[in-house]
Design a protein around this motif. Structure first.
Motif, PDB file in Angstrom:
ATOM      1  N   GLY A 210      38.191  41.008  36.153  1.00 16.64           N
ATOM      2  CA  GLY A 210      38.042  40.629  34.839  1.00 16.64           C
ATOM      3  C   GLY A 210      38.098  41.682  33.697  1.00 16.64           C
ATOM      4  O   GLY A 210      38.627  41.372  32.735  1.00 16.64           O
ATOM      5  N   ARG A 211      37.735  42.914  33.722  1.00 20.86           N
ATOM      6  CA  ARG A 211      37.886  43.903  32.984  1.00 20.86           C
ATOM      7  C   ARG A 211      39.430  44.225  32.599  1.00 20.86           C
ATOM      8  O   ARG A 211      39.852  44.341  31.427  1.00 20.86           O
ATOM      9  N   GLY A 212      40.323  44.161  33.691  1.00 22.32           N
ATOM     10  CA  GLY A 212      41.765  44.257  33.485  1.00 22.32           C
ATOM     11  C   GLY A 212      42.444  43.142  32.749  1.00 22.32           C
ATOM     12  O   GLY A 212      43.266  43.680  32.083  1.00 22.32           O
ATOM     13  N   SER A 213      41.895  42.125  33.055  1.00 22.64           N
ATOM     14  CA  SER A 213      42.414  40.948  32.089  1.00 22.64           C
ATOM     15  C   SER A 213      42.243  40.843  30.751  1.00 22.64           C
ATOM     16  O   SER A 213      43.091  40.560  29.961  1.00 22.64           O
ATOM     17  N   GLN A 214      41.195  41.689  30.395  1.00 26.81           N
ATOM     18  CA  GLN A 214      40.922  41.939  29.006  1.00 26.81           C
ATOM     19  C   GLN A 214      41.605  43.184  28.380  1.00 26.81           C
ATOM     20  O   GLN A 214      42.289  42.958  27.183  1.00 26.81           O
ATOM     21  N   LEU A 215      41.831  44.203  29.142  1.00 31.50           N
ATOM     22  CA  LEU A 215      42.640  45.383  28.543  1.00 31.50           C
ATOM     23  C   LEU A 215      44.163  45.191  28.633  1.00 31.50           C
ATOM     24  O   LEU A 215      44.642  45.711  27.755  1.00 31.50           O
ATOM     25  N   VAL A 216      44.728  44.264  29.590  1.00 28.55           N
ATOM     26  CA  VAL A 216      45.958  44.265  29.577  1.00 28.55           C
ATOM     27  C   VAL A 216      46.719  43.438  28.331  1.00 28.55           C
ATOM     28  O   VAL A 216      47.696  43.480  27.918  1.00 28.55           O
ATOM     29  N   GLY A 217      45.681  42.757  27.731  1.00 31.12           N
ATOM     30  CA  GLY A 217      46.152  41.914  26.513  1.00 31.12           C
ATOM     31  C   GLY A 217      46.186  42.919  25.229  1.00 31.12           C
ATOM     32  O   GLY A 217      47.209  42.784  24.367  1.00 31.12           O
TER      33      GLY A 217
ATOM     34  N   ALA B 133      45.834  41.793  42.910  1.00 32.49           N
ATOM     35  CA  ALA B 133      46.109  41.739  44.382  1.00 32.49           C
ATOM     36  C   ALA B 133      44.957  42.231  45.064  1.00 32.49           C
ATOM     37  O   ALA B 133      44.485  41.626  46.138  1.00 32.49           O
ATOM     38  N   GLN B 134      44.190  43.228  44.610  1.00 37.12           N
ATOM     39  CA  GLN B 134      43.106  43.872  45.154  1.00 37.12           C
ATOM     40  C   GLN B 134      42.030  42.531  45.284  1.00 37.12           C
ATOM     41  O   GLN B 134      41.275  42.473  46.251  1.00 37.12           O
ATOM     42  N   PHE B 135      41.903  42.006  44.233  1.00 39.12           N
ATOM     43  CA  PHE B 135      40.863  40.794  44.118  1.00 39.12           C
ATOM     44  C   PHE B 135      41.165  39.735  45.188  1.00 39.12           C
ATOM     45  O   PHE B 135      40.368  39.459  45.690  1.00 39.12           O
ATOM     46  N   GLN B 136      42.540  39.339  45.181  1.00 38.49           N
ATOM     47  CA  GLN B 136      42.668  38.177  45.950  1.00 38.49           C
ATOM     48  C   GLN B 136      42.634  38.659  47.681  1.00 38.49           C
ATOM     49  O   GLN B 136      42.379  38.093  48.417  1.00 38.49           O
ATOM     50  N   ARG B 137      42.917  39.996  47.718  1.00 40.18           N
ATOM     51  CA  ARG B 137      42.749  40.400  49.280  1.00 40.18           C
ATOM     52  C   ARG B 137      41.402  40.490  49.538  1.00 40.18           C
ATOM     53  O   ARG B 137      41.147  39.936  50.746  1.00 40.18           O
ATOM     54  N   ASN B 138      40.518  40.836  48.708  1.00 39.09           N
ATOM     55  CA  ASN B 138      38.908  41.103  49.123  1.00 39.09           C
ATOM     56  C   ASN B 138      38.425  39.513  49.239  1.00 39.09           C
ATOM     57  O   ASN B 138      37.806  39.172  50.107  1.00 39.09           O
ATOM     58  N   GLN B 139      39.072  38.600  48.601  1.00 36.00           N
ATOM     59  CA  GLN B 139      38.643  37.013  48.537  1.00 36.00           C
ATOM     60  C   GLN B 139      39.045  36.435  50.045  1.00 36.00           C
ATOM     61  O   GLN B 139      38.444  35.963  50.763  1.00 36.00           O
TER      62      GLN B 139
ATOM     63  N   TYR C  29      47.458  46.007  36.188  1.00 32.15           N
ATOM     64  CA  TYR C  29      46.764  44.702  36.217  1.00 32.15           C
ATOM     65  C   TYR C  29      47.225  44.033  37.590  1.00 32.15           C
ATOM     66  O   TYR C  29      46.362  43.162  38.200  1.00 32.15           O
ATOM     67  N   ASP C  30      48.413  44.166  37.842  1.00 35.62           N
ATOM     68  CA  ASP C  30      48.987  43.335  38.828  1.00 35.62           C
ATOM     69  C   ASP C  30      48.061  44.021  40.354  1.00 35.62           C
ATOM     70  O   ASP C  30      47.882  43.108  41.160  1.00 35.62           O
ATOM     71  N   ARG C  31      47.909  45.162  40.323  1.00 36.61           N
ATOM     72  CA  ARG C  31      47.334  46.057  41.717  1.00 36.61           C
ATOM     73  C   ARG C  31      45.725  45.218  41.474  1.00 36.61           C
ATOM     74  O   ARG C  31      45.297  45.048  42.769  1.00 36.61           O
TER      75      ARG C  31
END
Length: 377
Positions: free
Chosen positions: A124-131, A145-151, A140-142
């Motif tokens: 979520g933080r990366g989604s704000q900073l990449v903008g 991917a980490q979030f999806q892997r943990n899910q 941001y892609d990393r």
């Protein structure tokens, strides 16, 4: 003097011969009278041949199967922690039946959920900073991917944890329990059987020649050895679209209701498929027919030809060859050789010969119930 003695001896011999001849003639006369005397009539039981509507049936044998039935078994190994059913219990679909020890899986799931929470915050933080281009697109892609892997790890552990318990796949009756609390069970161990016996299938085979006479929805009657005096109605529900090449038989399935739970899967069943278009047939009790290798026959009650001075000619037995058909409920169909209304002997045939005089007496043997036979048809 000598001549006189010879004449006396000759006279005595002639007298003895005449006496012996007379005695022999008298014996022959008595025997002739004995055989020529009319024999007393034989007492027999008789009944009239009747014509009634007869529905042909196709006999078959098969086995009962549950509407749904499974052997409950484990997919994963583990130690039994809790049991939530008793042998012979009625269970509902989705009801929890067994739990295995899952402390390790629960702990791993907690760790994975913590990692998933951190990955969600980072993403979520990366989604704000990449903008605002504070982080690179690769970073941001990393994070994503980490979030999806943990899910995915959490989902995997939840699925593994779910396999540590067994729930009823459908409503039914559970069988005898094969495990106890504390048992270590290997993968594939059977816990019990679960059967839905509210309705049953009976699968049976018929010759391929019977196919034109079968159709879906056709009625059948099922009998089992456990209830020999009871018939259970069934309906043809499926006809296999292929004939078995090795036997040239066709597999057919019938469905029958089992609201009282009398019938159980695996029972041997004999059934009669009711064929369409009942036709009138001449029927007699099965006891009236004599079966031999040379053909089947019945004794018909007939009147002897009247002689001069006889007011009522006596009854005689007329042996008649007949062609028999289907036998059922103590009755047999007579295809040829007998007309409706003719009386046939039902008891005492062993004492009869062709043309023997008979006397009809009441039959004390149980007779087929014509009313019940009509209901079955």
């Amino acid at each position: 003097m000598l001549r006189r003695r010879m004449l006396i001896m000759l006279a005595v011999v002639v007298l003895i011969v005449l006496m012996l001849g007379g005695y022999k003639a008298f014996s022959i006369y008595r025997q002739v009278q004995m055989f020529s005397a009319p024999k007393p009539p034989v007492s027999v039981a008789a009944t009239a041949a009747v014509e009634r509507s007869w529905q042909q049936r196709l006999p078959a044998v098969g086995s009962l199967k549950a509407l749904q039935g499974v052997e409950l078994s484990l997919e994963n190994a583990g130690t039994v922690k809790a049991l939530h059913f008793e042998s012979g219990q009625q269970v509902k679909a989705g009801q929890l039946l067994l739990e295995l020890d899952s402390e390790q899986e629960t702990a791993l799931l907690g760790t994975a959920q913590a990692d998933l929470g951190l990955a969600r915050v980072d993403f979520g933080r990366g989604s704000q900073l990449v903008g605002s281009q504070a982080i690179s697109r690769g970073e941001y892609d990393r994070l994503r991917a980490q979030f999806q892997r943990n899910q995915a790890v959490v989902d995997q552990l939840k699925a593994s944890l779910a396999k540590k318990s067994i729930r009823a796949p459908f409503s039914g009756t559970i069988g005898i329990r094969q495990v106890d609390i504390g048992d270590y069970l290997a993968s594939g161990t059977v816990l019990a059987t679960l059967q839905d016996i509210s309705s049953l299938y009976v699968d049976f085979n018929v010759p391929e020649q019977a196919l034109p006479r079968l159709s879906l929805g056709q009625q059948a009657q099922v009998e089992v050895a456990a209830y020999p005096d009871q018939r259970f109605p069934a309906t043809l529900s499926a006809i296999n679209p292929k004939v078995e090449e090795s036997t040239r038989n066709l597999l057919v399935r019938a469905t029958l209701a089992n609201p009282e739970g009398k019938l159980l899967p695996g029972m041997f069943a004999s059934l009669q498929v009711l064929l369409p278009d009942p036709r009138p047939q001449v029927v007699v009790p099965e006891s009236a027919v004599t079966y031999t290798l040379y053909g089947n026959s019945v004794y018909v009650v007939a009147r002897k030809q009247a002689e001069d001075g006889e007011h009522e000619p006596p009854l005689v037995a007329d042996r008649r060859t007949v062609e028999t058909g289907e036998r059922r409920d103590g009755l047999v169909v007579i295809l040829k050789g007998l007309k409706p209304g003719e009386q046939v002997v039902t008891a005492g045939q062993l004492k009869l010969t062709q043309g023997a005089a008979i006397r009809i007496t009441p039959d004390k043997t149980p007779q087929p119930d014509a009313h019940s036979a009509r209901r079955d048809d």
